[in-house]
Design a protein around this motif. Structure first.
Motif, PDB file in Angstrom:
ATOM      1  N   ARG A   1      38.349  48.370  35.918  1.00 40.32           N
ATOM      2  CA  ARG A   1      37.872  47.527  37.018  1.00 40.32           C
ATOM      3  C   ARG A   1      38.140  46.055  36.728  1.00 40.32           C
ATOM      4  O   ARG A   1      38.581  45.303  37.607  1.00 40.32           O
ATOM      5  CB  ARG A   1      36.374  47.747  37.240  1.00 40.32           C
ATOM      6  CG  ARG A   1      35.829  47.002  38.457  1.00 40.32           C
ATOM      7  CD  ARG A   1      34.327  47.140  38.588  1.00 40.32           C
ATOM      8  NE  ARG A   1      33.626  46.382  37.554  1.00 40.32           N
ATOM      9  CZ  ARG A   1      32.296  46.294  37.482  1.00 40.32           C
ATOM     10  NH1 ARG A   1      31.542  46.931  38.370  1.00 40.32           N
ATOM     11  NH2 ARG A   1      31.720  45.591  36.534  1.00 40.32           N
TER      12      ARG A   1
ATOM     13  N   PHE B   1      41.863  45.358  37.137  1.00 39.44           N
ATOM     14  CA  PHE B   1      42.189  45.283  38.559  1.00 39.44           C
ATOM     15  C   PHE B   1      41.744  43.956  39.150  1.00 39.44           C
ATOM     16  O   PHE B   1      42.496  43.292  39.882  1.00 39.44           O
ATOM     17  CB  PHE B   1      41.518  46.441  39.302  1.00 39.44           C
ATOM     18  CG  PHE B   1      41.625  46.344  40.793  1.00 39.44           C
ATOM     19  CD1 PHE B   1      42.756  46.778  41.459  1.00 39.44           C
ATOM     20  CD2 PHE B   1      40.581  45.797  41.546  1.00 39.44           C
ATOM     21  CE1 PHE B   1      42.858  46.672  42.842  1.00 39.44           C
ATOM     22  CE2 PHE B   1      40.672  45.691  42.919  1.00 39.44           C
ATOM     23  CZ  PHE B   1      41.811  46.127  43.574  1.00 39.44           C
ATOM     24  N   LEU B   2      40.517  43.542  38.829  1.00 38.90           N
ATOM     25  CA  LEU B   2      39.986  42.289  39.359  1.00 38.90           C
ATOM     26  C   LEU B   2      40.816  41.102  38.886  1.00 38.90           C
ATOM     27  O   LEU B   2      41.133  40.200  39.671  1.00 38.90           O
ATOM     28  CB  LEU B   2      38.531  42.124  38.917  1.00 38.90           C
ATOM     29  CG  LEU B   2      37.784  40.891  39.440  1.00 38.90           C
ATOM     30  CD1 LEU B   2      37.631  40.969  40.952  1.00 38.90           C
ATOM     31  CD2 LEU B   2      36.408  40.787  38.762  1.00 38.90           C
TER      32      LEU B   2
ATOM     33  N   ILE C   1      44.085  40.904  37.882  1.00 37.19           N
ATOM     34  CA  ILE C   1      45.409  40.771  38.481  1.00 37.19           C
ATOM     35  C   ILE C   1      45.314  40.446  39.967  1.00 37.19           C
ATOM     36  O   ILE C   1      46.116  39.673  40.509  1.00 37.19           O
ATOM     37  CB  ILE C   1      46.254  42.048  38.242  1.00 37.19           C
ATOM     38  CG1 ILE C   1      47.718  41.787  38.555  1.00 37.19           C
ATOM     39  CG2 ILE C   1      45.741  43.221  39.043  1.00 37.19           C
ATOM     40  CD1 ILE C   1      48.387  40.792  37.637  1.00 37.19           C
ATOM     41  N   THR C   2      44.311  40.978  40.650  1.00 37.52           N
ATOM     42  CA  THR C   2      44.137  40.674  42.072  1.00 37.52           C
ATOM     43  C   THR C   2      43.796  39.207  42.274  1.00 37.52           C
ATOM     44  O   THR C   2      44.363  38.530  43.154  1.00 37.52           O
ATOM     45  CB  THR C   2      43.043  41.569  42.679  1.00 37.52           C
ATOM     46  OG1 THR C   2      43.411  42.945  42.521  1.00 37.52           O
ATOM     47  CG2 THR C   2      42.859  41.264  44.155  1.00 37.52           C
ATOM     48  N   CYS C   3      42.894  38.685  41.465  1.00 37.53           N
ATOM     49  CA  CYS C   3      42.516  37.272  41.579  1.00 37.53           C
ATOM     50  C   CYS C   3      43.695  36.369  41.242  1.00 37.53           C
ATOM     51  O   CYS C   3      43.864  35.309  41.862  1.00 37.53           O
ATOM     52  CB  CYS C   3      41.331  36.970  40.664  1.00 37.53           C
ATOM     53  SG  CYS C   3      39.770  37.678  41.238  1.00 37.53           S
ATOM     54  N   ASP C   4      44.518  36.774  40.279  1.00 36.02           N
ATOM     55  CA  ASP C   4      45.710  35.986  39.959  1.00 36.02           C
ATOM     56  C   ASP C   4      46.637  35.894  41.161  1.00 36.02           C
ATOM     57  O   ASP C   4      47.152  34.814  41.491  1.00 36.02           O
ATOM     58  CB  ASP C   4      46.460  36.620  38.778  1.00 36.02           C
ATOM     59  CG  ASP C   4      45.824  36.306  37.438  1.00 36.02           C
ATOM     60  OD1 ASP C   4      44.985  35.387  37.378  1.00 36.02           O
ATOM     61  OD2 ASP C   4      46.171  36.977  36.449  1.00 36.02           O
ATOM     62  N   PHE C   5      46.865  37.014  41.824  1.00 38.36           N
ATOM     63  CA  PHE C   5      47.764  37.007  42.976  1.00 38.36           C
ATOM     64  C   PHE C   5      47.183  36.166  44.116  1.00 38.36           C
ATOM     65  O   PHE C   5      47.932  35.489  44.827  1.00 38.36           O
ATOM     66  CB  PHE C   5      48.026  38.450  43.439  1.00 38.36           C
ATOM     67  CG  PHE C   5      49.175  39.105  42.738  1.00 38.36           C
ATOM     68  CD1 PHE C   5      50.327  39.457  43.423  1.00 38.36           C
ATOM     69  CD2 PHE C   5      49.124  39.365  41.375  1.00 38.36           C
ATOM     70  CE1 PHE C   5      51.399  40.060  42.772  1.00 38.36           C
ATOM     71  CE2 PHE C   5      50.176  39.968  40.716  1.00 38.36           C
ATOM     72  CZ  PHE C   5      51.325  40.313  41.412  1.00 38.36           C
ATOM     73  N   ILE C   6      45.878  36.216  44.315  1.00 41.63           N
ATOM     74  CA  ILE C   6      45.252  35.375  45.338  1.00 41.63           C
ATOM     75  C   ILE C   6      45.491  33.908  45.030  1.00 41.63           C
ATOM     76  O   ILE C   6      45.877  33.116  45.904  1.00 41.63           O
ATOM     77  CB  ILE C   6      43.742  35.674  45.429  1.00 41.63           C
ATOM     78  CG1 ILE C   6      43.507  37.095  45.943  1.00 41.63           C
ATOM     79  CG2 ILE C   6      43.045  34.660  46.328  1.00 41.63           C
ATOM     80  CD1 ILE C   6      42.060  37.546  45.853  1.00 41.63           C
TER      81      ILE C   6
ATOM     82  N   LEU D   1      54.538  45.006  39.786  1.00 39.84           N
ATOM     83  CA  LEU D   1      53.554  46.079  39.907  1.00 39.84           C
ATOM     84  C   LEU D   1      54.216  47.452  39.901  1.00 39.84           C
ATOM     85  O   LEU D   1      53.695  48.401  39.314  1.00 39.84           O
ATOM     86  CB  LEU D   1      52.727  45.883  41.172  1.00 39.84           C
ATOM     87  CG  LEU D   1      51.812  44.645  41.173  1.00 39.84           C
ATOM     88  CD1 LEU D   1      51.136  44.478  42.527  1.00 39.84           C
ATOM     89  CD2 LEU D   1      50.765  44.745  40.071  1.00 39.84           C
TER      90      LEU D   1
END
Length: 204
Positions: free
Chosen positions: A80, A83-84, A86-91, A127
């Motif tokens: 988790r 996931f959080l 890498i997602t925050c990095d892309f944002i 990814l």
């Protein structure tokens, strides 16, 4: 390109700080979300034309982004949390260019669109490679301990942050910097596609 070298320099102090913060009850997820908040504040400062504030928030955001990994290593890394992260990095990577388009649409909208297209292609190749690598049990620690398989390239995290900082220091040069970094990003994506084509074909 320089991420692997920098990891050897920054990981020891980050890990020491991570262990100290873990003892005080700070979690990796908290650092990740705090880093995202600073990153979005950085983008807002860019859009408002407050470049020095944006630069300071950029540094703070990336410091927290490094600390979340150190905190995870000091406790127990989770899927988790990965996931959080890498997602925050892309944002964050999408928000900063978008802020320059909001700041001056006439001058920056097209360069931002081109740069975000390159980020999209690069992110997709990154990814997709990570998914296929995990499927085949491939691992690497060249970029430190990560939740995903990180492939090397010309445009990595350090280069992206350096480019963002340059955009904030010299905002009038944004179009040239955006097009230049687009080229580096597309070369990175193309090299990863070639690597995937050869690596996964051999295993097939």
């Amino acid at each position: 390109m320089f991420d692997g070298i920098l990891r050897h320099l920054i990981d020891p102090p980050l890990d020491a700080t991570g262990r100290a913060l873990t003892r005080r009850g700070i979690s990796a997820d908290q650092a990740t979300l705090a880093g995202l908040a600073c990153g979005l504040a950085c983008a807002a400062a860019v859009a408002a034309g407050h470049d020095w504030a944006a630069l300071g928030l950029l540094c703070l955001s990336r410091l927290l982004d490094g600390l979340d990994g150190a905190l995870a290593r000091a406790s127990a890394p989770t899927d988790r949390g990965g996931f959080l992260d890498i997602t925050c990095d892309f944002i964050f990577y999408g928000a900063v260019p978008l802020a320059f388009a909001l700041r001056d649409p006439a001058a920056n909208a097209l360069p931002v669109a081109v740069l975000l297209f390159a980020f999209y292609v690069n992110g997709a190749s990154f990814l997709a490679f990570a998914v296929m690598a995990a499927k085949r049990g491939l691992t690497t620690t060249r970029r430190g301990a990560k939740s995903l398989y990180f492939t090397a390239g010309l445009a990595e995290g350090a280069e992206t942050i350096a480019c963002f900082a340059a955009m904030m220091l010299w905002p009038d040069w944004f179009p040239a910097l955006a097009y230049g970094f687009t080229a580096l990003t597309m070369v990175t994506a193309a090299s990863r596609m070639i690597l995937a084509w050869t690596t996964f074909a051999e295993r097939d």
